[in-house]
Write a protein that holds these residues in place. Structure first.
Motif, short mmCIF file in Angstrom:
data_model
loop_
_atom_site.label_atom_id
_atom_site.label_comp_id
_atom_site.label_asym_id
_atom_site.label_seq_id
_atom_site.Cartn_x
_atom_site.Cartn_y
_atom_site.Cartn_z
N LEU A 78 9.47 44.26 17.45
CA LEU A 78 9.55 44.19 18.92
C LEU A 78 10.92 43.74 19.44
O LEU A 78 11.38 44.23 20.47
N PRO A 79 11.64 42.81 18.79
CA PRO A 79 12.93 42.39 19.35
C PRO A 79 14.05 43.42 19.16
O PRO A 79 15.16 43.24 19.68
N LEU A 80 13.80 44.50 18.43
CA LEU A 80 14.85 45.48 18.16
C LEU A 80 15.37 46.13 19.44
O LEU A 80 16.58 46.25 19.64
N THR A 81 14.47 46.57 20.31
CA THR A 81 14.88 47.30 21.50
C THR A 81 15.77 46.49 22.43
O THR A 81 16.83 46.97 22.85
N PRO A 82 15.40 45.26 22.80
CA PRO A 82 16.31 44.46 23.64
C PRO A 82 17.68 44.24 23.00
O PRO A 82 18.70 44.26 23.69
N ALA A 83 17.69 44.04 21.67
CA ALA A 83 18.97 43.80 20.99
C ALA A 83 19.85 45.05 21.03
O ALA A 83 21.06 44.96 21.29
N LEU A 84 19.29 46.22 20.77
CA LEU A 84 20.06 47.46 20.82
C LEU A 84 20.60 47.71 22.23
O LEU A 84 21.75 48.11 22.41
N LYS A 85 19.77 47.47 23.22
CA LYS A 85 20.17 47.73 24.59
C LYS A 85 21.33 46.83 25.03
O LYS A 85 22.23 47.26 25.76
N SER A 86 21.33 45.59 24.56
CA SER A 86 22.38 44.65 24.97
C SER A 86 23.68 44.84 24.19
O SER A 86 24.76 44.53 24.69
N GLU A 87 23.61 45.37 22.95
CA GLU A 87 24.79 45.44 22.10
C GLU A 87 25.46 46.82 22.06
O GLU A 87 26.57 46.94 21.56
N PHE A 88 24.77 47.85 22.57
CA PHE A 88 25.34 49.19 22.49
C PHE A 88 25.34 49.85 23.86
O PHE A 88 24.32 50.42 24.30
N PRO A 89 26.45 49.79 24.55
CA PRO A 89 26.54 50.37 25.90
C PRO A 89 26.38 51.89 25.91
O PRO A 89 26.11 52.48 26.96
N GLU A 90 26.59 52.55 24.76
CA GLU A 90 26.45 54.01 24.72
C GLU A 90 24.99 54.46 24.78
O GLU A 90 24.71 55.66 24.86
N ILE A 91 24.07 53.49 24.72
CA ILE A 91 22.65 53.84 24.89
C ILE A 91 22.36 53.97 26.38
O ILE A 91 22.43 52.99 27.12
N GLU A 92 22.02 55.16 26.79
CA GLU A 92 21.75 55.43 28.21
C GLU A 92 20.38 54.91 28.62
O GLU A 92 20.15 54.55 29.77
N GLY A 93 19.46 54.91 27.67
CA GLY A 93 18.12 54.40 27.93
C GLY A 93 17.40 54.19 26.62
O GLY A 93 17.63 54.90 25.65
N ILE A 94 16.51 53.18 26.57
CA ILE A 94 15.77 52.91 25.33
C ILE A 94 14.42 52.33 25.70
O ILE A 94 14.29 51.58 26.67
N THR A 95 13.39 52.72 24.93
CA THR A 95 12.05 52.24 25.23
C THR A 95 11.24 52.06 23.96
O THR A 95 11.36 52.84 23.01
N ARG A 96 10.43 51.03 23.96
CA ARG A 96 9.41 50.90 22.94
C ARG A 96 8.22 51.77 23.35
O ARG A 96 8.03 52.05 24.53
N PHE A 97 7.42 52.17 22.36
CA PHE A 97 6.31 53.07 22.66
C PHE A 97 5.14 52.71 21.76
O PHE A 97 5.22 52.81 20.54
N VAL A 98 4.04 52.25 22.37
CA VAL A 98 2.87 51.78 21.63
C VAL A 98 1.63 52.49 22.14
O VAL A 98 1.41 52.60 23.34
N ASN A 99 0.82 52.99 21.21
CA ASN A 99 -0.44 53.65 21.57
C ASN A 99 -1.53 52.63 21.77
O ASN A 99 -1.55 51.57 21.13
N GLY A 100 -2.48 52.95 22.63
CA GLY A 100 -3.63 52.09 22.84
C GLY A 100 -4.71 52.81 23.63
O GLY A 100 -4.54 53.94 24.07
#
Length: 806
Positions: A78-100
């Motif tokens: 779960l902490p991967l997405t926030p870390a990637l978003k804060s450290e890589f400005p070339e990411i235009e958008g990022i989301t976690r995706f969980v089924n339920g």
């Protein structure tokens, strides 16, 4: 001039209705089947194409170059997405995706719905148009929920859903949400399917897992900026992996792992969105294998080729009969090019009628095709300008090649020789023999592939699964009732019933039941400096007993041991091997640094939990005193299957009247594990059947040519005492040689292609040479019977008429 050509063409076709009928039927069937197969392939190849900038959308996955076997997984912490978003400005958008899935309440009405948990960037990454609401803020608030168009209609009817409140969950898990958007329904060829979306932070275990880097639970999608390519970004991720996954890298080094060709021991990589649907290793997709899609396209081309070969052969057969007509036209001043266009025009009329009939046939049979192959195709796919242009191009090519060659041959006739009655057809040359060989090579290839595919499906069906699937009924609980209460009530109701042999609950269904859903939980952790990945399966008491899973050592979960619901687990042999324990009972392991230590109390053989096609995965079973059990399994006696199903339905209506009974037999549910293989064998069967019929039509046409050429020879042989059997043998032997050549070509080709296909399965058959012998003998018999029809007819002719024929 063209009007005259058209009139003459129609008159000639009407005069020779038999030839016209065979040609039109052959072409229409070929066009129809090709349309179906190309539509199926197009549907698969265009999965997720509707997303804007799809070439910049990726799914993340971990690569681990383990010395035993390199592995890939798309499960992320779960902490991967926030870390990637804060450290890589070339990411235009990022989301976690969980089924339920969840029960939804609105004004006292309850609905079972599929819910997805995602981050605010989800609507910026994927192109799911928002019909109502603001895309920029729809998922900004934790209490926000976004619905699909159909879900909004189901719940609210004609009401405007924006701003309305919904209740999700039952009892202590009940939460209130506000509708902030309505999304247009997803297309059928979408990997992501949904009823509603809310924020990832609303997951029940989010607070406990949000800072754990060693708990892998969900998928992550990201969109890169236009100036960033995949390879460059993956290189940029290497320091990130060293920073947050140093333990994983160190563990692999200690175990003797070597870097792969990219220099990685452990890496975070990207998978293009276009590949997600076809990937089974990383994405766990249940989509059709890409090889199957290309096979469908190849079969469509084969069918068209066979139909074209028939068209050429039938027109060449007619050219001998029409030789005198061509001679008269030439003597009256007709030019070679005029004759060519006249004869080619007739072919164009036949092609047009065949094409038109094929399209009409496709329209009429499409519902049947969809039902038979469980497809959702629509002819709207081919009504787009580029697809219409492609179809017209196919029509022009078929008309040009299939009609052009016979027209060119007939336009070359010498008028004087024809009128003197001296024209003779040349002996069959390389082209005609090649066409016959090509037809039967394609037919033989399809038939061999069909037999091997059917054998593999049967092998998968009979493959031991590690549990007894017969006599077990699976009941999806649904979200409207408390699953544990429903299970206990059923136990109370069915206690002492002689027709009930066992009852239990599970977090995972076996195969696809009537609810058509499944779930999977994979836990990754480090144990003795080794990366462990195991399916984390929640079960209830009597799980092993109900499914007849043998206990190798230790014991099953028992209500007499209260600690079983806290930290006890039962593992499979693969899991024991992975943690390096030959006698694991009594041993402990810990899934994360802050978690509890789990004690192993039982060891069972490996069993298939999700597929009979893949290798059996390591499984860890645990008991929970509070978690939901979405599926109930009931083992019944073999003498009362129908009675037991009716009885369970009646009991279910008592213990859970608010939830629909969707009981089904597990052995039927597990058939879905090889539905793609069954579909492949069905397609091959259909294609090979059509191919052999069309090939026989082509052989029939060639037989006409040969018999027309050898009419006098037949008469002479008959006068000299040749029997009908002798004549049939003489006329058939050349064709048998050609069919033998076709079998010699198709057999090794089929063996090679099907070996490649079978290599995808850890549990596979070995191809028997008997398959090719049977197909070869069958092809020869079909060829002999086809040729004999005309041969016998010629042999029965009065030899006097035969000798006068030339």
């Amino acid at each position: 001039m063209f009007r005259n050509y058209f009139k003459i063409a129609v008159r000639n076709l009407w005069k020779n209705k038999g030839y016209a009928f065979i040609n039109i039927v052959g072409l229409s069937v070929a066009f129809c089947v090709s349309v179906f197969l190309f539509l199926t392939a197009y549907f698969q190849l265009t999965f997720d194409d509707f997303h804007v900038d799809r070439d910049r959308i990726f799914q993340t996955y971990f690569f681990s170059n383990d010395p035993e076997k390199a592995g890939k997984t798309a499960n992320m912490p779960l902490p991967l997405t926030p870390a990637l978003k804060s450290e890589f400005p070339e990411i235009e958008g990022i989301t976690r995706f969980v089924n339920g899935s969840e029960v939804v309440e609105y004004k006292g009405k309850f609905f079972d719905k599929n819910i997805k948990f995602a981050d605010a960037d989800f609507l910026k990454i994927f192109t799911f148009p928002l019909l109502k609401g603001n895309k920029e803020i729809a998922l900004n608030d934790l209490s926000s929920i976004v619905l699909s168009e159909n879900t909004a209609k189901d719940i609210f009817g004609t009401e405007d859903p924006i701003g309305k409140q919904l209740q999700l969950g039952l009892d202590e898990n009940r939460k209130q949400y506000i509708v902030t958007g309505v999304l247009k329904d997803f297309p059928e060829n979408s990997t992501i399917k949904f009823d509603m979306f809310t924020r990832t932070e609303n997951l029940g275990n989010y607070a406990n897992e949000k800072d754990h880097w060693d708990s892998y639970s969900h998928n992550v999608y990201l969109k890169l900026s236009p100036k960033t390519d995949k390879a460059t970004f993956e290189k940029r991720l290497k320091p990130f992996v060293q920073k947050y996954f140093a333990n994983n890298v160190a563990s692999l080094k200690k175990r003797g792992a070597k870097p792969d060709e990219k220099g990685d021991l452990y890496a975070l990589r990207l998978q293009n969105l276009a590949n997600v649907h076809f990937d089974t290793e990383v994405s766990g997709s249940s989509g059709a294998p890409i090889a199957l899609v290309y096979a469908l396209m190849g079969i469509a081309i084969f069918i068209l080729m066979i139909a074209c070969i028939n068209f050429i052969n039938l027109n060449v057969a007619r050219s001998f009969i029409r030789a005198r007509e061509v001679g008269v036209r030439k003597s009256m001043g007709a030019l070679k090019n005029q004759l060519f266009f006249q004869i080619w025009g007739e072919a164009a009329v036949i092609c047009f009628l065949g094409f038109l009939s094929g399209v009409i046939l496709a329209m009429l049979l499409l519902p049947t095709f969809n039902a038979t192959f469980q497809s959702k195709l629509t002819l709207s796919y081919i009504l787009q300008p580029d697809k219409v242009a492609l179809l017209l191009g196919v029509f022009v090519l078929v008309t040009f090649f299939a009609g052009g060659y016979p027209a060119w041959q007939m336009s070359k006739f010498n008028a004087v020789e024809v009128l003197k009655g001296k024209v003779t057809m040349k002996k069959p040359g390389f082209l005609r023999n090649s066409l016959i060989i090509a037809q039967f090579t394609l037919s033989g290839l399809l038939i061999c592939s069909t037999i091997i595919a059917v054998q593999q499906v049967e092998h998968l069906r009979n493959q031991p699964l590690g549990f007894q699937k017969e006599q077990v009924i699976s009941i999806p609980v649904g979200n409207k009732v408390n699953s544990r209460q429903a299970l206990q009530r059923m136990r109370n109701k069915l206690e002492g019933d002689p027709g009930i042999l066992g009852i239990t609950g599970s977090g995972v269904n076996l195969g696809f039941g009537l609810d058509r859903s499944t779930s999977r939980s994979v836990i990754g952790f480090t144990f003795k400096e080794k990366e462990i990945s195991t399916d984390w399966l929640q079960v209830d008491y009597d799980y092993l007993k109900t499914l007849n899973i043998k206990l190798l050592s230790g014991r099953e979960f028992n209500p007499s041991y209260p600690s079983d619901t806290l930290d006890r687990v039962i593992i499979t042999e693969s899991m024991a091997k992975m943690i390096g324990e030959k006698d694991p009972v009594g041993k402990f392991f810990q899934t994360d640094s802050a978690g509890v230590k789990h004690q192993i109390i039982g060891l069972v053989p490996d069993f298939n939990l999700y597929s009979s096609k893949a290798e059996k995965k390591p499984i860890t079973m645990y008991l929970s005193g509070s978690g939901g059990l979405p599926y109930i399994f009931v083992r019944v006696t073999p003498q009362s299957l129908k009675i037991s199903m009716d009885k369970l339905k009646a009991v279910w209506e008592e213990v859970a009247p608010e939830s629909e009974f969707k009981g089904s037999f597990v052995d039927e549910n597990t058939n879905s594990w090889y539905k793609e293989e069954e579909r492949l064998s069905q397609v091959f069967s259909l294609a090979s059947g059509i191919a052999i019929i069309l090939s026989c039509l082509g052989l029939f046409a060639v037989a006409l040519i040969v018999i027309e050429q050898r009419t006098k020879e037949i008469g002479v042989r008959k006068v000299l005492g040749a029997s009908i059997a002798n004549l049939v043998f003489v006329l058939s032997q050349d064709f048998v040689k050609l069919v033998l050549v076709a079998i010699l070509i198709s057999s090794p080709l089929a063996w090679f292609l099907m070996q490649k296909w079978l290599d995808n399965y850890p549990y596979r058959i070995e191809i028997s040479p008997l398959v090719f012998v049977i197909v070869g003998v069958g092809a020869i018999l079909v060829a002999v019977v086809t040729v004999s029809f005309q041969s016998i007819k010629a042999a029965l002719m009065n030899p006097v008429k035969s000798l006068k024929s030339e």
